[in-house]
Write a protein that holds these residues in place. Structure first.
Motif, PDB file in Angstrom:
ATOM      1  N   TRP A 658       0.965  -0.991   0.086  1.00  0.00           N
ATOM      2  CA  TRP A 658      -0.125   0.453   0.017  1.00  0.00           C
ATOM      3  C   TRP A 658       0.405   0.879   0.076  1.00  0.00           C
ATOM      4  CZ3 TRP A 658      -4.930   1.274  -0.624  1.00  0.00           C
ATOM      5  CH2 TRP A 658      -6.471   0.236  -0.852  1.00  0.00           C
ATOM      6  N   TRP A 659       0.420   2.041  -1.311  1.00  0.00           N
ATOM      7  CA  TRP A 659       1.167   3.484  -0.952  1.00  0.00           C
ATOM      8  C   TRP A 659      -0.566   4.011  -1.561  1.00  0.00           C
ATOM      9  CZ3 TRP A 659       2.037   5.521  -5.837  1.00  0.00           C
ATOM     10  CH2 TRP A 659       2.635   5.015  -6.996  1.00  0.00           C
ATOM     11  N   PHE A 660      -0.678   5.501  -1.379  1.00  0.00           N
ATOM     12  CA  PHE A 660      -1.405   6.361  -1.801  1.00  0.00           C
ATOM     13  C   PHE A 660      -1.178   7.271  -3.470  1.00  0.00           C
ATOM     14  CE2 PHE A 660      -1.746   4.649   2.105  1.00  0.00           C
ATOM     15  CZ  PHE A 660      -3.329   4.268   2.130  1.00  0.00           C
ATOM     16  N   PRO A 661      -0.609   7.271  -3.879  1.00  0.00           N
ATOM     17  CA  PRO A 661      -0.674   7.954  -5.349  1.00  0.00           C
ATOM     18  C   PRO A 661      -1.337   9.289  -5.356  1.00  0.00           C
ATOM     19  CG  PRO A 661      -1.206   5.567  -6.521  1.00  0.00           C
ATOM     20  CD  PRO A 661      -1.949   5.472  -5.172  1.00  0.00           C
ATOM     21  N   GLU A 662      -2.637   9.412  -5.074  1.00  0.00           N
ATOM     22  CA  GLU A 662      -3.406  10.541  -4.965  1.00  0.00           C
ATOM     23  C   GLU A 662      -2.912  11.561  -3.640  1.00  0.00           C
ATOM     24  OE1 GLU A 662      -5.540   7.681  -1.923  1.00  0.00           O
ATOM     25  OE2 GLU A 662      -4.595   7.978  -3.813  1.00  0.00           O
ATOM     26  N   GLU A 663      -1.973  11.455  -2.943  1.00  0.00           N
ATOM     27  CA  GLU A 663      -1.494  11.900  -1.874  1.00  0.00           C
ATOM     28  C   GLU A 663      -0.125  12.806  -2.020  1.00  0.00           C
ATOM     29  OE1 GLU A 663      -1.224  10.737   1.987  1.00  0.00           O
ATOM     30  OE2 GLU A 663      -3.228   9.941   2.222  1.00  0.00           O
ATOM     31  N   PRO A 664      -0.042  13.995  -1.905  1.00  0.00           N
ATOM     32  CA  PRO A 664       1.319  14.390  -2.653  1.00  0.00           C
ATOM     33  C   PRO A 664       2.559  14.108  -2.814  1.00  0.00           C
ATOM     34  CG  PRO A 664       0.307  15.672  -0.244  1.00  0.00           C
ATOM     35  CD  PRO A 664      -0.633  14.173  -0.590  1.00  0.00           C
ATOM     36  N   ALA A 665       3.150  13.982  -3.086  1.00  0.00           N
ATOM     37  CA  ALA A 665       4.863  13.922  -4.003  1.00  0.00           C
ATOM     38  C   ALA A 665       5.374  14.990  -2.797  1.00  0.00           C
ATOM     39  CB  ALA A 665       4.980  13.986  -5.020  1.00  0.00           C
ATOM     40  N   PRO A 666       7.003  13.807  -2.518  1.00  0.00           N
ATOM     41  CA  PRO A 666       7.355  13.111  -2.824  1.00  0.00           C
ATOM     42  C   PRO A 666       7.415  11.866  -2.737  1.00  0.00           C
ATOM     43  CG  PRO A 666       8.988  14.187  -1.746  1.00  0.00           C
ATOM     44  CD  PRO A 666       8.117  15.032  -1.915  1.00  0.00           C
TER      45      PRO A 666
END
Length: 714
Positions: A658-666
């Motif tokens: 799990w990670w959340f591509p919709e959340e801010p980079a980086p």
């Protein structure tokens, strides 16, 4: 004027299942992807991941051109550059490091086995470095491959495409209805169940398969070796084995019988949490039903004693005579030739420099089908410069921060690199740490072969390029171009030339171009191949007592070892972390850490879920659907509590990737729910393979506030 739609045959590689596809293309645009009704692996069906291919190819967040980082590592600041600039910069930097520190100071990494995996090691060998890695080489699949090659002389696979259907299927640490890897697709597995075989399932969790099982063995995570040894004990002591096959075709049966004496079901019951009579019932059912197959998964390879676990499990089909017969375990027809890895380019001196080669011969040396570096040792070399400094890391199709154990230590290691390159479809938390990011092609954008099941190549499929998105390039072509720019003299042939050479070495009798028109070729199957020349082992037999293990200085017979972090081996830790954590169960809508950008797939699983028994949750004030903390000695993460009354109250199951591509980079939320924040990559390691503990770890849980996702800071 709009052109006509053309339909191309190909093979889906959004996971490594291998479903045949029909790609509908008009005016250079991929319109839809459907299952190929002629394919013997899926007969026209596609899983949710395959049906989202068009969404994947044309996703607005796809990387479409090379990027150079212009701020500090991890700053998230990038500028667009040309391919010539990117490739020249990589070639120059690698040449400088190789000249100053030797090729071993350059490492390559990749993700689990799709089209490009063998090309990563091929380029590394052409470059002269022995240090390439893939998590699965120590923790998934390759422990089985290497063990079976030493035990059988070949790698057995389940015979799902035979006219003869299995009478009994033993599913062990694997739920292929949700994953279907390596040509054992979700569909041919499901079709085999339609013939109503007897079903035995070994799994701590309740699944669709456990609900269909005649016997469900709800094993404590991490002690599969104890359960396998106890089942072998029953088969031997009750003389349920195939005496004629064992006598003629196995080596070391009598030493094995002596070894198994102590491993009774009564001995195993308190260790495994499985009642002795249930162990006996499973062993008797498997031994008395023909044909029978063992359908095993990577759960058995997630502990520091995985090789002897694999050894013990592999003996169940052997003792019952279910080897290379229809509807059981079979050896492949090898429709494509061995991939030219170029490992012969490495000198013995360079082979000896492979990180881990001095300890783990079945991962890094003579006992490996294709040697790879030991990941914890590689990370140490990045971080501490021991035994020497690794200065550069090239990552192809791997989100290292989510797929390597002990993510915090991985981050610290990557931050010490002098030079890092990442090739991927999307920007990831790992790519954000690179110096250069390269836009990789998705599977409809490249040419490649798939020989499935993996290791058997009974079906050979052509994957062909039908569209082009932006400036995306196949990983294979990136390697070829780098090799040419560096004038390596190897790995410079066109990709199709390599594919044609593999087809010539197999039995397909077609060029790659010809195979694309047919889509696939199914090899004629032969059984009992061992009757013509025996097995490819030193004794010519299946080695229950392994002469190769003995030669390498390892135990030649399987034995039991308690996991290093468990209620029995670490009672002082268990007082603070009283629950047993299992990880890695497959989510049918994602492939490991991939595809969380795709709306139709993400809609099916928006947030990570952790299974917990209702009574355990109630004791900690956690309601069904609440966010809850899961914590080990290495860190804590947050996932949604999902009640499972069938789960042992002492066990928690957390989802991985799990990670959340919709959340801010980086960071993309990589520290919030990533289960590898919790896992361990420290010793003790499997003495043969260097594996570490990903399951059976000790944890604790607590309620988390719903309005703020917790983060484990780095």
């Amino acid at each position: 004027m709009t052109g006509e739609t053309t339909i191309y045959k190909s093979v889906c590689r959004s996971c490594h299942g291998g479903c045949g596809t029909l790609m509908h293309v008009r005016d250079g645009e991929l319109l839809q992807v459907r299952g190929d009704p002629d394919s013997p692996l899926n007969f026209g069906r596609l899983c949710p991941i395959g049906t989202a291919t068009v969404e994947l190819v044309y996703h607005p967040d796809r990387l479409k051109y090379p990027l150079r980082r212009i701020g500090p590592r991890g700053s998230g600041r990038w500028q667009r550059i040309s391919w010539d600039e990117a490739l020249d910069e990589i070639a120059t930097k690698l040449a400088t490091i190789r000249r100053e520190s030797g090729a071993e100071a350059i490492a390559l990494g990749t993700g689990t086995g799709r089209h490009h995996i063998r090309w990563v090691s091929r380029f590394g060998h052409a470059l002269g470095t022995p240090n390439w890695t893939e998590p699965g080489f120590a923790q998934c699949f390759h422990p089985r491959v290497n063990t079976c090659l030493l035990t059988f002389g070949d790698f057995p696979v389940c015979d799902f495409t035979s006219e003869v259907k299995p009478g009994c299927i033993l599913y062990w640490g694997h739920n292929p209805l949700n994953s279907g890897p390596d040509g054992e697709t979700r569909f041919n597995v499901r079709d085999s169940l339609a013939h109503n075989p007897k079903v035995i399932v070994v799994d701590p969790r309740e699944t669709e398969l456990t609900k269909r099982a005649d016997v469900w063995l709800r094993v404590r995570p991490g002690v599969d070796d104890a359960l396998a040894l106890a089942m072998l004990n029953v088969i031997v002591e009750e003389r349920l084995y195939d005496a004629a096959f064992v006598e003629r075709w196995t080596h070391g049966f009598e030493p094995l019988v002596r070894q198994l004496k102590e491993y009774t079901p009564e001995w195993a019951a308190p260790i495994t949490w499985v009642p002795a009579e249930r162990i006996r019932a499973a062993a008797r059912l498997f031994a008395s039903t023909r044909p029978a197959m063992l359908e095993w998964g990577c759960a058995i390879e997630h502990t520091p004693k995985c090789i002897q676990t694999v050894r013990a499990l592999s003996m169940l089909p052997v003792l019952t005579g279910n080897i290379d017969v229809p509807g059981a375990w079979v050896f492949g027809m090898k429709g494509i030739g061995r991939f030219p890895s170029l490992i012969e380019n490495l000198t013995p001196e360079m082979e000896a420099k492979r990180l881990g080669a001095d300890r783990f011969k079945m991962l890094c040396g003579e006992g490996a089908d294709l040697p790879a570096a030991h990941i914890p040792t590689l990370l140490q070399a990045m971080r501490e410069g021991r035994p020497y400094k690794v200065r550069a890391f090239l990552v192809f199709g791997n989100n290292t921060l989510t797929t390597y154990a002990n993510s915090k230590l991985v981050y610290e290691s990557l931050m010490q690199l002098e030079f890092m390159v990442c090739a991927d479809l999307f920007m990831t938390p790992t790519a954000e740490l690179a110096d250069l990011v390269l836009p990789a092609a998705a599977w409809p954008e490249l040419d490649q072969l798939a020989g499935l099941p993996t290791g058997a190549a009974n079906v050979v499929l052509a994957q062909q390029k039908v569209v082009q998105v932006g400036e995306c390039r196949p990983d294979e072509e990136i390697f070829v171009e780098l090799a040419r720019r560096m004038k390596l003299g190897k790995c410079e042939e066109p990709v199709r030339e390599v594919l044609d050479s593999q087809l010539r070495a197999g039995g397909v009798g077609m060029s790659f171009a010809e195979l694309t028109r047919h889509g696939f070729y199914k090899m004629p199957m032969k059984y009992r191949k061992y009757e013509n020349g025996g097995f490819k082992t030193p004794t010519g037999k299946i080695e229950l007592y392994s002469t190769r293990f003995e030669q390498m200085g390892y135990e030649p017979l399987p034995y039991y070892v308690e996991p290093p972090e468990s209620p029995l081996s670490a009672p002082e830790v268990a007082r603070e972390f009283p629950l047993v954590l299992t990880t890695g169960a497959r989510i049918p809508f994602f492939f490991n850490s991939e595809h969380r950008q795709l709306p139709h797939l993400r809609k099916a699983r928006r947030e990570p879920r952790a299974e917990i028994h209702p009574d355990t949750a109630a004791r900690h004030g956690i309601a069904n659907g609440d966010w809850m903390w899961i914590e080990t000695r290495r860190g804590r993460i947050r996932q949604r509590a999902c009640y499972s009354a069938a789960l042992d109250p002492r066990v928690v199951n957390a989802e991985h990737g799990w990670w959340f591509p919709e959340e801010p980079a980086p960071e993309f939320g990589v520290w919030k729910s990533n289960v590898n924040v919790l896992t361990d990559n420290g010793p003790p390691y499997d003495p043969q393979m260097g594996t570490y503990q990903l399951r059976g770890l000790l944890c604790r849980v607590a309620p988390a506030e719903a309005e703020t996702r917790g983060a484990t800071a780095v």
